[in-house]
Scaffold this active site. Structure first.
Site, PDB file in Angstrom:
ATOM      1  N   HIS A 102       0.799  -1.231   0.000  1.00 13.36           N
ATOM      2  CA  HIS A 102       0.000   0.000   0.000  1.00 13.36           C
ATOM      3  C   HIS A 102       0.826   1.274   0.000  1.00 13.36           C
ATOM      4  CE1 HIS A 102       1.003  -0.237   4.263  1.00 13.36           C
ATOM      5  NE2 HIS A 102       0.761   1.057   4.297  1.00 13.36           N
TER       6      HIS A 102
HETATM    7  C1  UD1 Z   1      -1.933   5.668   5.525  1.00 13.28           C
HETATM    8  C2  UD1 Z   1      -0.630   6.196   6.125  1.00 13.28           C
HETATM    9  C3  UD1 Z   1       0.440   5.126   6.066  1.00 13.28           C
HETATM   10  C4  UD1 Z   1      -0.028   3.847   6.708  1.00 13.28           C
HETATM   11  C5  UD1 Z   1      -1.357   3.424   6.110  1.00 13.28           C
HETATM   12  C6  UD1 Z   1      -1.882   2.239   6.856  1.00 13.28           C
HETATM   13  C7  UD1 Z   1      -0.168   8.576   5.833  1.00 13.28           C
HETATM   14  C8  UD1 Z   1       0.677   9.561   5.110  1.00 13.28           C
HETATM   15  N1  UD1 Z   1      -0.130   7.335   5.362  1.00 13.28           N
HETATM   16  O1  UD1 Z   1      -1.699   5.385   4.160  1.00 13.28           O
HETATM   17  O2  UD1 Z   1       1.579   5.574   6.760  1.00 13.28           O
HETATM   18  O3  UD1 Z   1       0.930   2.844   6.494  1.00 13.28           O
HETATM   19  O4  UD1 Z   1      -2.315   4.489   6.222  1.00 13.28           O
HETATM   20  O5  UD1 Z   1      -2.782   1.497   6.105  1.00 13.28           O
HETATM   21  O6  UD1 Z   1      -0.823   8.913   6.775  1.00 13.28           O
HETATM   22  N2  UD1 Z   1      -9.066   4.562   1.395  1.00 13.28           N
HETATM   23  C9  UD1 Z   1     -10.328   4.021   1.415  1.00 13.28           C
HETATM   24  N3  UD1 Z   1     -10.848   3.614   2.612  1.00 13.28           N
HETATM   25  C10 UD1 Z   1     -10.174   3.737   3.770  1.00 13.28           C
HETATM   26  C11 UD1 Z   1      -8.900   4.302   3.749  1.00 13.28           C
HETATM   27  C12 UD1 Z   1      -8.357   4.717   2.555  1.00 13.28           C
HETATM   28  O7  UD1 Z   1     -10.975   3.896   0.385  1.00 13.28           O
HETATM   29  O8  UD1 Z   1     -10.702   3.337   4.823  1.00 13.28           O
HETATM   30  C13 UD1 Z   1      -8.495   5.007   0.100  1.00 13.28           C
HETATM   31  C14 UD1 Z   1      -8.907   6.410  -0.264  1.00 13.28           C
HETATM   32  O9  UD1 Z   1      -8.980   6.496  -1.640  1.00 13.28           O
HETATM   33  C15 UD1 Z   1      -7.704   7.220   0.185  1.00 13.28           C
HETATM   34  C16 UD1 Z   1      -6.551   6.266  -0.101  1.00 13.28           C
HETATM   35  O10 UD1 Z   1      -7.072   4.979   0.199  1.00 13.28           O
HETATM   36  O11 UD1 Z   1      -7.571   8.419  -0.518  1.00 13.28           O
HETATM   37  C17 UD1 Z   1      -5.322   6.507   0.737  1.00 13.28           C
HETATM   38  O12 UD1 Z   1      -5.657   6.598   2.114  1.00 13.28           O
HETATM   39  P1  UD1 Z   1      -4.743   7.456   3.109  1.00 13.28           P
HETATM   40  O13 UD1 Z   1      -5.272   7.334   4.477  1.00 13.28           O
HETATM   41  O14 UD1 Z   1      -4.533   8.815   2.552  1.00 13.28           O
HETATM   42  O15 UD1 Z   1      -3.334   6.777   2.995  1.00 13.28           O
HETATM   43  P2  UD1 Z   1      -2.923   5.258   3.157  1.00 13.28           P
HETATM   44  O16 UD1 Z   1      -2.357   4.797   1.870  1.00 13.28           O
HETATM   45  O17 UD1 Z   1      -4.029   4.489   3.765  1.00 13.28           O
HETATM   46  N1  UDP Z   2      -3.841  -5.980   8.408  1.00 11.87           N
HETATM   47  C1  UDP Z   2      -5.122  -6.523   8.454  1.00 11.87           C
HETATM   48  N2  UDP Z   2      -5.721  -6.891   7.293  1.00 11.87           N
HETATM   49  C2  UDP Z   2      -5.121  -6.788   6.074  1.00 11.87           C
HETATM   50  C3  UDP Z   2      -3.801  -6.251   6.040  1.00 11.87           C
HETATM   51  C4  UDP Z   2      -3.196  -5.848   7.219  1.00 11.87           C
HETATM   52  O1  UDP Z   2      -5.686  -6.675   9.533  1.00 11.87           O
HETATM   53  O2  UDP Z   2      -5.746  -7.142   5.062  1.00 11.87           O
HETATM   54  C5  UDP Z   2      -3.226  -5.502   9.667  1.00 11.87           C
HETATM   55  C6  UDP Z   2      -1.916  -6.147  10.029  1.00 11.87           C
HETATM   56  O3  UDP Z   2      -2.119  -7.284  10.828  1.00 11.87           O
HETATM   57  C7  UDP Z   2      -1.193  -5.050  10.786  1.00 11.87           C
HETATM   58  C8  UDP Z   2      -1.754  -3.772  10.209  1.00 11.87           C
HETATM   59  O4  UDP Z   2      -2.914  -4.129   9.486  1.00 11.87           O
HETATM   60  O5  UDP Z   2      -1.508  -5.100  12.160  1.00 11.87           O
HETATM   61  C9  UDP Z   2      -0.755  -3.113   9.311  1.00 11.87           C
HETATM   62  O6  UDP Z   2      -1.347  -2.025   8.655  1.00 11.87           O
HETATM   63  P1  UDP Z   2      -0.806  -1.435   7.309  1.00 11.87           P
HETATM   64  O7  UDP Z   2      -0.021  -2.446   6.573  1.00 11.87           O
HETATM   65  O8  UDP Z   2      -1.977  -0.842   6.630  1.00 11.87           O
HETATM   66  O9  UDP Z   2       0.073  -0.201   7.785  1.00 11.87           O
HETATM   67  P2  UDP Z   2       1.596  -0.001   8.232  1.00 11.87           P
HETATM   68  O10 UDP Z   2       1.877  -0.956   9.336  1.00 11.87           O
HETATM   69  O11 UDP Z   2       2.452  -0.194   7.036  1.00 11.87           O
HETATM   70  O12 UDP Z   2       1.619   1.423   8.655  1.00 11.87           O
END
Ligand code: UD1
Ligand code: UDP
Length: 396
Positions: free
Chosen positions: A219
């Site tokens: 992601h």
């Molecule tokens: C964010 C964090 C990242 C973390 C990740 C965990 C920042 C800069 N990034 O990245 O550090 O590792 O969360 O997963 O804060 N979206 C949905 N539904 C949701 C969430 C997101 O549809 O519930 C989609 C939306 O299009 C959104 C895009 O994902 O614009 C990105 O979401 P965003 O929260 O901006 O960043 P992440 O890639 O989730």
């Molecule tokens: N995770 C989950 N379902 C998924 C993928 C990840 O429950 O389909 C959980 C995973 O066990 C971990 C957390 O999400 O605890 C990690 O989140 P993510 O990879 O989004 O973010 P990061 O750790 O890179 O910030």
């Protein structure tokens, strides 16, 4: 209150505010919230709703048996830039902090939610505690790296996973007190493994046999927002799965699904040998899937740690990692998004002995964070030392 802009210590009340907002933050704070409740420590939880889809949010509250957050911000999901997202969360959190006036505000990890929370509290002169402080990838392209550096430098209490984090913080000369506590992600993972194994039917649902499949997550914006990187990484994972005779289950983050769609790659990925793409799954399903996998391919910080904890060899689809101890102990291989490197790393990971030492604490991080928070609250309740003495909060 100073001109309605920031608080004096005596304006603050002996309770702790906690910010959550993204999937890994909910996981990280789950054991902390449970421990606060057990100790009856006054606290409240603000959900920024940076993550909001049911499989990224509500499912985690259910799986981790958390009460609903006390506050949920509105308007973040509509924002498309880091600045816009952070600004809405900063204002939203500030509004709540102005009303509640906690003496300590906890943020955890490196997402924008935590930057907004830390800034809101700092500006009001509320003490900031950063959980998972001191981690560095030294990759300045990453929004997470900017967030970590800023948060650590404006925090009063830095809760660090290991000695390595302390070294990073000392090198940078941060102001706050440093406490090595381990990582509450470990607590959550160990505490929920049995439950996941009992409750989750994910292996059966997806027709997987223990140790005959790999889990893939991706992601990071540097990886998935770039058509070529995304495609090359997936090609590499598929090739590795063919050589190692594994299936690959790919629970895809909503960001990644959106990019696959925008790049027109959905039909392509559906035909990619060995790879099954599904929507992201909940915590218990993921834990069960991870624990029984033969390999993990990921660019996630949390998943790298969890793979290590559950002794599943990991291939990290990045050129660097914050969790360098996983490389040193042979639990993790860096491969970037290059198909040849992924293939070589997968073979190496598959051949690795799984008896590495566990580097992220002993599963007591939440207890330690709660104990320190309790002392901060108690000190805040104590009467001032004497006329003219400083009432600024300092605890060691
Ligand atoms: C964010 C964090 C990242 C973390 C990740 C965990 C920042 C800069 N990034 O990245 O550090 O590792 O969360 O997963 O804060 N979206 C949905 N539904 C949701 C969430 C997101 O549809 O519930 C989609 C939306 O299009 C959104 C895009 O994902 O614009 C990105 O979401 P965003 O929260 O901006 O960043 P992440 O890639 O989730
Ligand atoms: N995770 C989950 N379902 C998924 C993928 C990840 O429950 O389909 C959980 C995973 O066990 C971990 C957390 O999400 O605890 C990690 O989140 P993510 O990879 O989004 O973010 P990061 O750790 O890179 O910030």
């Amino acid at each position: 209150m100073r001109g309605a802009k920031s608080f004096n210590t005596e304006d603050l009340v002996p309770e702790v505010g906690i910010a959550v907002g993204v999937r890994p933050g909910i996981v990280m704070f789950a054991p902390v919230v449970h421990e606060f409740r057990r100790r009856r420590l006054p606290h409240f939880v603000i959900h920024t709703a940076q993550h909001y889809s049911p499989n990224m949010d509500a499912q985690f509250f259910d799986d981790l048996e958390l009460p609903a957050p006390d506050y949920r911000l509105r308007g973040v999901a509509k924002k498309r830039t880091h600045g816009g997202q952070t600004a809405v969360m900063l204002e939203g959190i500030e509004r709540i902090l102005l009303e509640r006036r906690p003496c300590l505000f906890l943020v955890g990890g490196d997402a924008n939610t935590n930057l907004a929370g830390a800034l809101a509290a700092r500006k009001l002169r509320i003490s900031v505690g950063h959980v998972e402080a001191g981690e560095r990838s030294h990759d300045w392209r990453m929004p997470e790296e900017h967030n970590r550096v800023v948060i650590d430098h404006i925090s009063d209490f830095l809760f660090v996973t290991s000695e390595r984090g302390v070294e990073n913080l000392r090198r940078e000369g941060v102001r706050g007190e440093i406490h090595i506590v381990g990582n509450p992600i470990v607590d959550a993972s160990l505490q929920h493994l049995d439950l996941a194994m009992r409750k989750s039917d994910a292996l059966r649902r997806f027709g997987l046999e223990p140790r005959r499949y790999a889990i893939l997550t991706m992601h990071r914006e540097e990886n998935v927002d770039d058509d070529a990187s995304l495609r090359r990484a997936l090609e590499g994972v598929s090739a590795a799965a063919q050589e190692l005779d594994l299936r690959v289950l790919f629970p895809a983050h909503p960001r990644t699904l959106k990019r696959l769609q925008e790049f027109g790659l959905l039909p392509w990925i559906a035909s990619l040998p060995r790879v099954t793409t599904i929507e992201a799954v909940g915590y218990l399903d993921f834990l069960a899937l991870l624990a029984k996998a033969r390999l993990v391919f990921t660019d996630s910080g949390g998943v790298q740690q969890e793979a290590c904890i559950h002794r599943v060899s990991c291939v990290t689809l990045r050129d660097n990692t914050e969790w360098i101890e996983t490389l040193r102990i042979g639990a993790n291989q860096l491969a970037g998004c290059d198909p040849q490197r992924i293939l070589a790393a997968a073979h190496e990971a598959d051949a690795a002995e799984r008896n590495w030492p566990l580097p992220f604490g002993d599963g007591t991080a939440a207890r330690q964070i709660a104990a320190i928070s309790e002392r901060i609250i108690a000190a805040h309740r104590a009467p001032p030392i004497g006329a003219g003495a400083s009432r600024d909060l300092r605890i060691c």
